[in-house]
Design a protein around this motif. Structure first.
Motif, mmCIF file in Angstrom:
data_model
loop_
_atom_site.group_PDB
_atom_site.id
_atom_site.type_symbol
_atom_site.label_atom_id
_atom_site.label_comp_id
_atom_site.label_asym_id
_atom_site.label_seq_id
_atom_site.Cartn_x
_atom_site.Cartn_y
_atom_site.Cartn_z
ATOM 1 N N HIS A 50 8.757 100.593 28.870
ATOM 2 C CA HIS A 50 8.476 99.340 28.866
ATOM 3 C C HIS A 50 8.841 98.348 27.663
ATOM 4 O O HIS A 50 8.446 98.748 26.748
ATOM 5 C CB HIS A 50 7.056 99.232 29.087
ATOM 6 C CG HIS A 50 6.483 97.985 29.597
ATOM 7 N ND1 HIS A 50 5.334 97.826 30.613
ATOM 8 C CD2 HIS A 50 7.204 96.808 30.030
ATOM 9 C CE1 HIS A 50 5.293 96.588 30.867
ATOM 10 N NE2 HIS A 50 6.245 95.969 30.730
ATOM 11 N N LEU A 51 9.761 97.293 27.796
ATOM 12 C CA LEU A 51 10.281 96.730 26.769
ATOM 13 C C LEU A 51 9.716 95.277 26.850
ATOM 14 O O LEU A 51 9.399 94.586 28.051
ATOM 15 C CB LEU A 51 11.712 96.638 26.769
ATOM 16 C CG LEU A 51 12.673 98.106 26.833
ATOM 17 C CD1 LEU A 51 14.075 97.628 27.102
ATOM 18 C CD2 LEU A 51 12.075 98.706 25.738
ATOM 19 N N ASP A 52 9.568 94.546 25.717
ATOM 20 C CA ASP A 52 9.073 93.210 25.551
ATOM 21 C C ASP A 52 9.699 92.726 24.260
ATOM 22 O O ASP A 52 9.287 93.120 23.326
ATOM 23 C CB ASP A 52 7.779 93.123 25.529
ATOM 24 C CG ASP A 52 7.303 91.665 25.626
ATOM 25 O OD1 ASP A 52 8.047 90.853 26.075
ATOM 26 O OD2 ASP A 52 5.827 91.556 25.636
ATOM 27 N N PRO A 53 10.278 91.558 24.223
ATOM 28 C CA PRO A 53 10.830 90.595 22.989
ATOM 29 C C PRO A 53 9.556 89.830 22.315
ATOM 30 O O PRO A 53 9.816 89.743 21.263
ATOM 31 C CB PRO A 53 11.788 89.684 23.562
ATOM 32 C CG PRO A 53 11.289 89.519 25.174
ATOM 33 C CD PRO A 53 10.481 90.829 25.605
ATOM 34 N N ASN A 54 8.433 89.855 22.874
ATOM 35 C CA ASN A 54 7.364 89.095 22.514
ATOM 36 C C ASN A 54 6.279 90.005 21.443
ATOM 37 O O ASN A 54 6.243 90.905 22.056
ATOM 38 C CB ASN A 54 6.706 88.108 23.463
ATOM 39 C CG ASN A 54 7.523 87.023 24.028
ATOM 40 O OD1 ASN A 54 8.228 86.416 23.371
ATOM 41 N ND2 ASN A 54 7.492 86.924 25.510
ATOM 42 N N PRO A 55 5.731 89.244 20.529
ATOM 43 C CA PRO A 55 4.732 89.941 19.895
ATOM 44 C C PRO A 55 3.284 89.963 20.381
ATOM 45 O O PRO A 55 2.254 90.445 19.921
ATOM 46 C CB PRO A 55 4.732 89.337 18.524
ATOM 47 C CG PRO A 55 5.086 87.808 18.756
ATOM 48 C CD PRO A 55 6.112 87.971 20.022
ATOM 49 N N PHE A 56 3.467 89.523 21.773
ATOM 50 C CA PHE A 56 2.147 89.585 22.536
ATOM 51 C C PHE A 56 2.266 89.829 23.966
ATOM 52 O O PHE A 56 3.513 90.073 24.339
ATOM 53 C CB PHE A 56 1.417 88.111 22.492
ATOM 54 C CG PHE A 56 2.565 86.889 22.788
ATOM 55 C CD1 PHE A 56 2.643 86.752 24.075
ATOM 56 C CD2 PHE A 56 3.192 86.402 22.010
ATOM 57 C CE1 PHE A 56 3.592 85.955 24.712
ATOM 58 C CE2 PHE A 56 4.055 85.478 22.408
ATOM 59 C CZ PHE A 56 4.317 84.916 23.562
ATOM 60 N N CYS A 294 3.391 105.979 29.755
ATOM 61 C CA CYS A 294 4.326 104.794 29.386
ATOM 62 C C CYS A 294 4.637 104.569 28.052
ATOM 63 O O CYS A 294 3.907 104.457 27.290
ATOM 64 C CB CYS A 294 3.854 103.468 30.290
ATOM 65 S SG CYS A 294 5.199 102.136 29.677
ATOM 66 N N LEU A 295 5.955 104.569 27.876
ATOM 67 C CA LEU A 295 6.366 104.271 26.228
ATOM 68 C C LEU A 295 6.680 102.608 26.061
ATOM 69 O O LEU A 295 7.504 102.197 26.909
ATOM 70 C CB LEU A 295 7.673 105.087 26.055
ATOM 71 C CG LEU A 295 8.162 104.892 24.428
ATOM 72 C CD1 LEU A 295 7.396 105.330 23.633
ATOM 73 C CD2 LEU A 295 9.635 105.813 24.301
ATOM 74 N N TYR A 296 6.232 102.090 25.281
ATOM 75 C CA TYR A 296 6.077 100.753 25.207
ATOM 76 C C TYR A 296 6.947 100.247 23.933
ATOM 77 O O TYR A 296 6.444 100.979 22.880
ATOM 78 C CB TYR A 296 4.531 100.203 24.865
ATOM 79 C CG TYR A 296 4.745 98.447 24.843
ATOM 80 C CD1 TYR A 296 5.087 97.684 25.946
ATOM 81 C CD2 TYR A 296 4.225 98.179 23.800
ATOM 82 C CE1 TYR A 296 4.861 96.375 25.740
ATOM 83 C CE2 TYR A 296 4.156 96.560 23.587
ATOM 84 C CZ TYR A 296 4.497 95.938 24.685
ATOM 85 O OH TYR A 296 4.556 94.501 24.468
ATOM 86 N N VAL A 297 7.711 99.557 23.997
ATOM 87 C CA VAL A 297 8.691 99.260 22.739
ATOM 88 C C VAL A 297 8.822 97.709 22.626
ATOM 89 O O VAL A 297 9.137 96.977 23.656
ATOM 90 C CB VAL A 297 9.842 99.960 22.737
ATOM 91 C CG1 VAL A 297 11.094 99.443 21.491
ATOM 92 C CG2 VAL A 297 9.705 101.344 22.903
ATOM 93 N N ARG A 298 8.572 96.976 21.467
ATOM 94 C CA ARG A 298 8.868 95.677 21.182
ATOM 95 C C ARG A 298 10.456 95.453 20.535
ATOM 96 O O ARG A 298 10.493 96.399 19.898
ATOM 97 C CB ARG A 298 7.968 95.143 20.460
ATOM 98 C CG ARG A 298 6.602 94.996 20.940
ATOM 99 C CD ARG A 298 5.722 94.206 20.070
ATOM 100 N NE ARG A 298 4.191 94.265 20.612
ATOM 101 C CZ ARG A 298 3.663 93.461 21.297
ATOM 102 N NH1 ARG A 298 4.580 92.544 22.118
ATOM 103 N NH2 ARG A 298 2.329 93.516 21.704
ATOM 104 N N PHE A 299 11.152 94.713 21.064
ATOM 105 C CA PHE A 299 12.352 94.393 20.432
ATOM 106 C C PHE A 299 12.595 92.986 20.508
ATOM 107 O O PHE A 299 12.037 91.899 20.865
ATOM 108 C CB PHE A 299 13.494 94.889 21.436
ATOM 109 C CG PHE A 299 13.645 94.219 22.583
ATOM 110 C CD1 PHE A 299 14.529 93.131 22.738
ATOM 111 C CD2 PHE A 299 12.953 94.567 23.829
ATOM 112 C CE1 PHE A 299 15.007 92.394 24.064
ATOM 113 C CE2 PHE A 299 13.128 93.695 25.150
ATOM 114 C CZ PHE A 299 14.139 92.866 24.994
#
Length: 303
Positions: A50-56, A294-299
């Motif tokens: 699970h990828l997300d570019p936001n810090p929230f 689930c592996l959660y990563v911010r980018f």
């Protein structure tokens, strides 16, 4: 460990690196739909990145503090080499209570998508209970509902027979009309589809605009407004809008409203709201997904 050593002085073993090479599913963004998909896939035993570019959490369904919202808008309003087309433009931010907000920065949150309440018997609530996401949420009961009448005055919305009788703003004739209407709706919903009965609403009426059906039932303008906008939650002016709510859908919404009242012991009314804002919903599903592997990563990057 000897007597001269403490636990804090012991070497901490390095966290084993996670180097996955393949996933069953890759989800980008933590909006509510993406978060639900991530939780569902993880719960079914799939490997999920699970990828997300936001810090929230939450994307456009997030709930942000004033400082976080300001930073988010500013960071998406200026063109750059990474994002030549900013998400927002011409953003002007004013703060008329800077001292109060600085003293209590986490006591005020804004829902980016606008505050939205949930019916206690809504399918979304059923999903949270069934999936276990409800363990990561706390709700507040909406104990009373009000609406503006034609004279721009607040009037309470009666949510039960007892409330109708106690409501001093309704006249005796209005109370009788509203009671007869609710009795008709409850009778219609309690019948089997194969049954023929005078209580059943005709197919012609079910396919007609809900506002017209309420007029046919001889409900006053005030009662019509309460039923249409405070109970059935119609989004547009039903007298002039092209987006007309059909009677069939209006009756189903009344049934949802009625079944929501009293579903939970600590929720007196039909509606509840996440106590920390709408953004808690996607975050709860993300946490449920993480528990299931689930592996959660911010980018950093541009959408």
């Amino acid at each position: 460990m000897t007597g001269n050593e403490s636990e804090s002085e012991l070497p901490v073993p390095p966290y084993p690196p996670i180097e996955p090479t393949a996933f069953d599913l890759i989800v980008i963004g933590t909006g509510l739909p993406e978060s639900v998909i991530s939780a569902a896939a993880s719960a079914s035993g799939k490997s999920v990145l699970h990828l997300d570019p936001n810090p929230f959490y939450g994307s456009h369904f997030s709930s942000l503090s004033i400082a976080d919202l300001t930073h988010f808008l500013n960071s998406h309003s200026t063109p750059s080499s990474v994002c030549p087309d900013p998400l927002y433009s011409d953003v002007e931010i004013s703060n008329y209570a800077s001292r109060l907000l600085s003293q209590h920065p986490r006591n005020f949150n804004l829902d980016v998508s606008g505050p939205r309440v949930l019916f206690c018997a809504d399918h979304a609530v059923d999903l949270m209970l069934k999936s276990g996401a409800s363990h990561y949420l706390e709700f507040k009961s909406i104990d009373a509902t009000f609406m503006l009448d034609a004279d721009a005055k607040l009037c309470s919305v009666p949510d039960s027979r007892a409330a109708i009788f106690k409501d001093k703003s309704l006249g005796l004739m209005e109370k009788n009309q509203l009671m007869r209407f609710f009795k008709l709706v409850q009778g219609h919903l309690s019948l089997d589809e194969s049954e023929e009965n005078d209580v059943r609403i005709s197919e012609e009426d079910l396919d007609s605009p809900f506002a017209d059906f309420l007029t046919k039932m001889k409900l006053s303008h005030k009662i019509k407004s309460i039923v249409l906008y405070a109970i059935a939650m119609a989004d547009y002016d039903q007298e002039v809008s092209e987006y007309v709510l059909k009677t069939r859908d209006g009756i189903n919404r009344l049934a949802l409203y009625n079944s929501s009242i009293g579903r939970f012991q600590n929720a007196l009314g039909a509606l509840i709201y996440p106590i920390y804002g709408q953004g808690e919903l996607p975050q709860a599903f993300c946490r449920r997904a993480a528990v299931k592997g689930c592996l959660y990563v911010r980018f950093c990057g541009c959408r």
